[in-house]
Design an enzyme around this catalytic site. Structure first.
Site, PDB file in Angstrom:
ATOM      1  N   LYS A  26      -0.124   5.644  10.865  1.00  0.00           N
ATOM      2  CA  LYS A  26      -0.543   7.052  10.645  1.00  0.00           C
ATOM      3  C   LYS A  26       0.389   8.212  11.420  1.00  0.00           C
ATOM      4  O   LYS A  26       0.774   9.133  10.764  1.00  0.00           O
ATOM      5  CB  LYS A  26      -1.789   7.204  10.982  1.00  0.00           C
ATOM      6  N   CYS A  59      -7.440  -1.837   9.006  1.00  0.00           N
ATOM      7  CA  CYS A  59      -6.805  -1.257  10.142  1.00  0.00           C
ATOM      8  C   CYS A  59      -7.735  -1.039  11.346  1.00  0.00           C
ATOM      9  O   CYS A  59      -8.610  -0.496  10.956  1.00  0.00           O
ATOM     10  CB  CYS A  59      -6.160   0.117   9.510  1.00  0.00           C
ATOM     11  N   ASP A 116      -6.389  -2.970   4.374  1.00  0.00           N
ATOM     12  CA  ASP A 116      -5.016  -3.354   4.267  1.00  0.00           C
ATOM     13  C   ASP A 116      -4.719  -4.471   3.101  1.00  0.00           C
ATOM     14  O   ASP A 116      -5.331  -5.651   3.408  1.00  0.00           O
ATOM     15  CB  ASP A 116      -4.219  -3.556   5.273  1.00  0.00           C
ATOM     16  N   HIS A 141      -0.579  -4.776  10.603  1.00  0.00           N
ATOM     17  CA  HIS A 141      -0.134  -5.576   9.590  1.00  0.00           C
ATOM     18  C   HIS A 141       0.903  -6.631  10.437  1.00  0.00           C
ATOM     19  O   HIS A 141       0.755  -7.896   9.970  1.00  0.00           O
ATOM     20  CB  HIS A 141       0.766  -4.759   8.845  1.00  0.00           C
ATOM     21  N   ARG A 148       0.141   3.149   1.496  1.00  0.00           N
ATOM     22  CA  ARG A 148      -0.967   3.708   1.921  1.00  0.00           C
ATOM     23  C   ARG A 148      -0.225   5.024   2.668  1.00  0.00           C
ATOM     24  O   ARG A 148       0.417   5.007   3.647  1.00  0.00           O
ATOM     25  CB  ARG A 148      -1.957   3.222   3.107  1.00  0.00           C
TER      26      ARG A 148
END
Length: 275
Positions: A84, A182, A189, A221, A250
């Site tokens: 993010k 996440c 995810d 991830h 995303r």
């Protein structure tokens, strides 16, 4: 009730000018400590390949420019970059003027390298879609239709993995059913995982049950892929192992972590249809 009263109607403030401080590095040692990985003696080589689909800036005359880009963060860097924060950072370019495209590329490479603590390669453009199955999918086998009942969705359970010692094989197995969450936002995810190995044959149904056991698990991830790699290395005892996950997009970004035993060839970069 108005749209402002709904979660979907909440205003999000995006940066109005370039700001490298928006990047939020996270020490890889934090996640690796939970898996039992010694940061000073990594059992793998690898990288995290990011694809950026929403990159824009202003040229010297104030005209908007748009591009896509690929970032490659080495797996031995001391930090990963929280996704993010990377999205917000890239958005900070939207109203900032740069003399030329190379100035943008250089600035991103410098900032990401500083955040990761190691050189990050930045190039405009994206890898091709895998119409030619560049990752080896022509010879790979999907395990998603294995006739197995599943009732374990977390935490990840390495004990589910089974390898047959007296049956040595070289093969590539793939599953599009990897899902985790996440740890920052709680959002799901989704990824396709590609396991290429040489060694005792992995029980495919057992591998599928193991991958599905990530379904309710919260982890970045990169950490999920490292967990899969270390669990397969310990339980499967392969002579050679490569694990790549291609996560869906995303916020204009997708992440593709790859980890492999030293000496393993890096897979050809490509993108999946879900990306």
């Amino acid at each position: 009730m108005t749209t402002q009263d709904l979660p979907l109607g909440r205003h999000v403030d995006y940066p109005r000018e370039y700001d490298a401080a928006l990047l939020f590095p996270i020490a890889r040692a934090l996640g690796r400590g939970h898996i039992g990985i010694d940061g000073n003696a990594l059992p793998f080589i690898g990288l995290d390949r990011w694809h950026a689909y929403e990159l824009s800036w202003l040229d010297a005359r104030g005209r908007p420019r748009v591009a896509t880009a690929t970032f490659a963060v080495p797996a031995d860097s001391p930090h990963l970059v929280e996704s993010k924060s990377l999205k917000l950072y890239l958005n900070s370019f939207n109203a900032t003027r740069f003399d030329n495209e190379e100035a943008v590329r250089t600035r991103i490479a410098e900032d990401l390298s500083r955040a990761a603590g190691a050189p990050v390669a930045v190039a405009f453009g994206l890898p091709p879609m895998d119409g030619a199955n560049a990752d080896g999918a022509n010879a790979s086998v999907s395990i998603d239709d294995e006739p197995v009942g599943i009732d374990s969705y977390g935490p990840p359970d390495a004990a589910l993995l089974v390898a047959v010692d007296d049956d040595m094989v070289t093969e590539t197995l793939t599953s599009a059913l990897l899902k985790s969450n996440c740890p920052v936002t709680g959002q799901p995810d989704w990824a396709r995982v590609i396991v290429a190995y040489r060694g005792p044959r992995l029980d495919r149904a057992a591998l599928l049950r193991y991958l599905v056991s990530f379904r309710d698990h919260a982890e970045f991830h990169e950490q999920c892929v490292e967990r899969i790699f270390t669990d397969l290395l310990a339980r499967g005892r392969p002579q050679s192992l490569s694990v790549e996950a291609r996560y869906t997009r995303r916020g204009g970004l997708d992440i593709n972590p790859w980890r492999a035993t030293p000496g393993h060839a890096q897979p050809v970069a490509g993108r999946d249809e879900r990306q």
